[in-house]
Design a protein around this motif. Structure first.
Motif, PDB file in Angstrom:
ATOM      1  N   LYS A 284       0.836  -1.210   0.000  1.00  0.00           N
ATOM      2  CA  LYS A 284       0.000   0.000   0.000  1.00  0.00           C
ATOM      3  C   LYS A 284       0.869   1.258   0.000  1.00  0.00           C
ATOM      4  CE  LYS A 284      -3.713  -2.245   2.491  1.00  0.00           C
ATOM      5  NZ  LYS A 284      -4.183  -2.510   3.838  1.00  0.00           N
ATOM      6  N   THR A 285       2.183   1.072   0.128  1.00  0.00           N
ATOM      7  CA  THR A 285       3.054   2.255   0.094  1.00  0.00           C
ATOM      8  C   THR A 285       3.933   2.200  -1.156  1.00  0.00           C
ATOM      9  OG1 THR A 285       4.838   1.208   1.377  1.00  0.00           O
ATOM     10  CG2 THR A 285       3.149   2.375   2.619  1.00  0.00           C
ATOM     11  N   TRP A 286       4.326   3.363  -1.604  1.00  0.00           N
ATOM     12  CA  TRP A 286       5.176   3.463  -2.797  1.00  0.00           C
ATOM     13  C   TRP A 286       6.613   3.061  -2.453  1.00  0.00           C
ATOM     14  CZ3 TRP A 286       5.600   4.725  -7.925  1.00  0.00           C
ATOM     15  CH2 TRP A 286       6.831   5.191  -8.358  1.00  0.00           C
ATOM     16  N   GLN A 287       7.037   3.544  -1.273  1.00  0.00           N
ATOM     17  CA  GLN A 287       8.394   3.275  -0.815  1.00  0.00           C
ATOM     18  C   GLN A 287       8.398   3.361   0.697  1.00  0.00           C
ATOM     19  OE1 GLN A 287      10.823   5.904  -3.135  1.00  0.00           O
ATOM     20  NE2 GLN A 287      12.625   4.630  -2.920  1.00  0.00           N
ATOM     21  N   SER A 288       9.074   2.432   1.344  1.00  0.00           N
ATOM     22  CA  SER A 288       9.182   2.459   2.811  1.00  0.00           C
ATOM     23  C   SER A 288      10.593   2.050   3.168  1.00  0.00           C
ATOM     24  CB  SER A 288       8.225   1.459   3.447  1.00  0.00           C
ATOM     25  OG  SER A 288       6.923   1.682   3.005  1.00  0.00           O
ATOM     26  N   PHE A 289      11.170   2.737   4.112  1.00  0.00           N
ATOM     27  CA  PHE A 289      12.542   2.389   4.512  1.00  0.00           C
ATOM     28  C   PHE A 289      12.888   3.094   5.816  1.00  0.00           C
ATOM     29  CE2 PHE A 289      12.648   6.019   1.628  1.00  0.00           C
ATOM     30  CZ  PHE A 289      13.407   6.945   2.321  1.00  0.00           C
ATOM     31  N   ALA A 290      13.989   2.626   6.414  1.00  0.00           N
ATOM     32  CA  ALA A 290      14.499   3.295   7.601  1.00  0.00           C
ATOM     33  C   ALA A 290      15.694   4.134   7.195  1.00  0.00           C
ATOM     34  CB  ALA A 290      14.919   2.250   8.625  1.00  0.00           C
ATOM     35  N   ALA A 291      15.915   5.212   7.920  1.00  0.00           N
ATOM     36  CA  ALA A 291      17.108   6.042   7.705  1.00  0.00           C
ATOM     37  C   ALA A 291      17.787   6.245   9.058  1.00  0.00           C
ATOM     38  CB  ALA A 291      16.711   7.391   7.103  1.00  0.00           C
ATOM     39  N   LEU A 292      19.111   6.375   9.000  1.00  0.00           N
ATOM     40  CA  LEU A 292      19.844   6.577  10.248  1.00  0.00           C
ATOM     41  C   LEU A 292      20.301   8.028  10.342  1.00  0.00           C
ATOM     42  CD1 LEU A 292      22.266   4.287  12.033  1.00  0.00           C
ATOM     43  CD2 LEU A 292      23.087   6.569  11.465  1.00  0.00           C
ATOM     44  N   LEU A 293      19.886   8.690  11.412  1.00  0.00           N
ATOM     45  CA  LEU A 293      20.279  10.091  11.588  1.00  0.00           C
ATOM     46  C   LEU A 293      21.636  10.123  12.308  1.00  0.00           C
ATOM     47  CD1 LEU A 293      16.831  11.585  12.686  1.00  0.00           C
ATOM     48  CD2 LEU A 293      17.692  11.134  10.397  1.00  0.00           C
ATOM     49  N   PRO A 294      22.500  11.019  11.887  1.00  0.00           N
ATOM     50  CA  PRO A 294      23.862  11.006  12.443  1.00  0.00           C
ATOM     51  C   PRO A 294      23.943  11.728  13.789  1.00  0.00           C
ATOM     52  CG  PRO A 294      23.694  12.691  10.784  1.00  0.00           C
ATOM     53  CD  PRO A 294      22.338  12.100  10.893  1.00  0.00           C
ATOM     54  N   VAL A 295      22.965  11.500  14.612  1.00  0.00           N
ATOM     55  CA  VAL A 295      22.968  12.139  15.937  1.00  0.00           C
ATOM     56  C   VAL A 295      22.715  11.061  16.978  1.00  0.00           C
ATOM     57  CG1 VAL A 295      22.180  14.440  15.287  1.00  0.00           C
ATOM     58  CG2 VAL A 295      20.500  12.648  15.698  1.00  0.00           C
ATOM     59  N   LYS A 296      23.075  11.335  18.208  1.00  0.00           N
ATOM     60  CA  LYS A 296      22.788  10.388  19.274  1.00  0.00           C
ATOM     61  C   LYS A 296      21.893  11.078  20.298  1.00  0.00           C
ATOM     62  CE  LYS A 296      26.480   7.124  18.720  1.00  0.00           C
ATOM     63  NZ  LYS A 296      27.510   6.315  19.338  1.00  0.00           N
ATOM     64  N   ALA A 297      21.020  10.274  20.900  1.00  0.00           N
ATOM     65  CA  ALA A 297      20.094  10.832  21.879  1.00  0.00           C
ATOM     66  C   ALA A 297      20.207  10.034  23.176  1.00  0.00           C
ATOM     67  CB  ALA A 297      18.668  10.740  21.336  1.00  0.00           C
ATOM     68  N   VAL A 298      19.773  10.652  24.247  1.00  0.00           N
ATOM     69  CA  VAL A 298      19.843   9.992  25.559  1.00  0.00           C
ATOM     70  C   VAL A 298      18.583   9.167  25.773  1.00  0.00           C
ATOM     71  CG1 VAL A 298      19.883  10.411  28.056  1.00  0.00           C
ATOM     72  CG2 VAL A 298      21.331  11.777  26.533  1.00  0.00           C
TER      73      VAL A 298
END
Ligand code: XMP
Length: 522
Positions: free
Chosen positions: A440-454
């Motif tokens: 049902k989606t055209w494109q689905s994916f994960a992306a990695l953000l170049p930041v770190k969180a607590v």
């Protein structure tokens, strides 16, 4: 070298004035079962004549007909005796050529408008007195050309459709090819069937047999080498080649180390076991690519490195195989119709949107290029693939960009980031497939953000990466909306990623539209 589709009996030619809907016009005509091709608007009478069109459609375009260097066709096209339909800019150009008057419209029209039909004539047959149409123009034809008849207008555009049955010249100011003109298809059919007398002789069914025959004729006793990516186009092209010349097709898959989890096995399995290719070469070049990408954070530089390295690695493999197998004389490619048109007619009159990498690839190679899908649109390639029994999971795969996961890891690509992204992406896609949301989606994916969180896990503080999930709906990737996935599904995916993927403590869902965002992150 050009292969002619043997049953190409009827043909509607679209002359391209740089309008954004030019492909849509050709696709609509093909959906009616009539073959259609696009040529640049300044194609010579000889080029046009060679195609023997039964009708010519002049597309829209962003220019103004009186601008310096405004795109134009040879005026004599109007005297060929072939029915002509001008759409938007096309109508204005007809107006200019046949002594109508075109004005820079003070009252521009963009979007949905009400069309008042004064007379149906041949072109507007089947339309009611009032119809919704889609307009997108600044100029308009202010004075009716001699011997023409007005069929319709809007409150700000006095000549929104005209015809001259004797000269078989027709024009519409509105865009009949877009879905926002509900009766647009009827108008195009009136032109194609009622006026041009086209026959429905363009069928995907039986296409494979004809294409296979043409490949056999062209390749003769030689062999073909192809680069494959696991995507729809190259897989369908390779399957077709394999059916035509069997073991004389050599397929090369270059693994740049930026593919998804499980993809390498999937590709090998498909080509070696399912399709039974004798010559399938999986080139693991991940070390070379990742080495060159080390320390590089700039998106365009990453793309450049990947593009150049890809050509280098592929060329080396081709040279190696050419030495061993002397009869490799052709380079097979999965180029499809829109790729070819955009490269050959790089929208001289339109704004440049994207250059396509597989068109530039063979320039340096001595091989003759063979592109069996070069006349087809994506939906036609899928239908053809279905006929060739290419598995549905390949045909329905989401598009995957050439630079792979590198443009989904913002900033520098490292082994650790790749591992995290692969795992997270795998879980996301697995859950979408299980819940029937993948298709049902055209494109689905994960992306990695170049930041770190607590974060906090057990009793301990964590400081980890942030994963962003992107799922979009779209028709052609030009615009996209974020997919409205159920909260429960997102929650499940987020929990799984945080619990199962080491190095992630936060998951976001991207709710941006394109434009202004893009589908990919880099
Ligand atoms: P954007 O990010 O521009 O993406 O909204 C539109 C479509 O193009 C794909 N895409 C690429 N494909 N090489 C490719 O082969 C690339 O560099 C590239 N960048 C974007 C993207 O996946 C989407 O389908």
């Amino acid at each position: 070298m050009d292969f002619i589709l043997v049953w190409k009996v009827t043909m509607i030619l679209v002359l391209n004035f740089g309008g954004q809907y030019v492909h849509l016009i050709a696709r609509r005509v093909r959906e009616f079962g009539v073959y259609s091709e696009i040529l640049p608007c300044d194609a010579s009478l000889r080029e046009i004549g060679k195609l023997k069109p039964d009708g010519i459609i002049l597309s829209g375009g962003p220019a103004s007909v009186y601008e310096h260097n405004a795109p134009a066709m040879d005026k004599k096209v109007l005297d060929l005796g072939i029915p002509i339909l001008g759409i938007c800019y096309g109508l204005q150009l007809i107006g200019k050529f046949v002594n109508g008057e075109v004005l820079g419209g003070k009252l521009k029209e963009f979007g949905k408008k009400e069309l008042i039909v004064k007379k149906n004539g041949r072109l507007l047959k089947g339309m009611s007195k009032k119809e919704q149409v889609w307009m997108s123009h600044g100029d308009l034809v202010a004075k009716l050309p001699k011997d023409f008849e007005i069929l319709a207008s809007t409150d700000t555009c006095p000549i929104a459709a005209f015809e001259n049955n004797e000269r078989k010249i027709y024009g519409i100011q509105f865009h009949a090819e877009v879905v926002h003109t509900p009766k647009g298809s009827q108008v195009l059919q009136n032109f194609v069937f009622g006026i041009c007398k086209a026959k429905k002789d363009w069928h995907i069914k039986n296409l494979s047999k004809k294409l296979i025959k043409e490949i056999k004729n062209e390749v003769g006793k030689n062999s073909v080498i192809m680069g494959v990516s696991g995507g729809v186009d190259s897989t369908v092209a390779a399957t077709l080649m394999h059916k035509a010349i069997g073991n004389r097709v050599y397929c090369v898959f270059v693994d740049h180390g930026l593919i998804r989890k499980g993809e390498a096995e999937e590709i090998k399995n498909f080509f070696e076991k399912k399709l039974k290719f004798r010559h399938f070469y999986f080139v693991d070049a991940s070390g070379i690519f990742l080495g060159k990408l080390g320390g590089i954070a700039d998106p365009e530089e990453k793309r450049k490195i990947i593009g150049h390295t890809f050509i280098e690695v592929f060329e080396n493999k081709v040279i190696e195989l050419e030495k061993k197998h002397k009869n490799i004389k052709f380079l097979g490619q999965g180029t499809i119709y829109p790729d070819r048109i955009e490269s050959a007619q790089p929208s001289k009159y339109a704004s440049k949107i994207k250059s396509h990498h597989n068109i530039t690839l063979p320039d340096k190679m001595k091989l003759k290029v063979i592109e069996p899908l070069k006349e087809l649109y994506k939906d036609e390639v899928r239908k053809l693939g279905k006929e060739l029994k290419v598995p549905a999971e390949i045909l329905n795969r989401h598009p995957f960009p050439g630079p792979g996961l590198s443009i989904r890891i913002l900033g520098e690509v490292t082994e650790e980031r790749l591992r995290i992204l692969r795992e997270a992406d795998y879980i996301f896609i697995e859950e979408l497939k299980k819940s029937n949301y993948y298709n049902k989606t055209w494109q689905s994916f994960a992306a990695l953000l170049p930041v770190k969180a607590v974060g906090v896990m057990g009793d301990a503080r964590t400081y980890e990466y942030v994963i962003s999930l992107r799922a979009v709906t779209s028709i052609d990737a030009m615009t996209a909306d974020w997919a409205k996935l159920p909260n429960e599904l997102l929650e499940k995916i987020s929990n799984r990623i945080i619990n199962e993927v080491g190095g992630v403590n936060r998951v976001l869902y991207d709710i941006s539209q394109k434009p202004p965002a893009t589908i990919e992150y880099e």
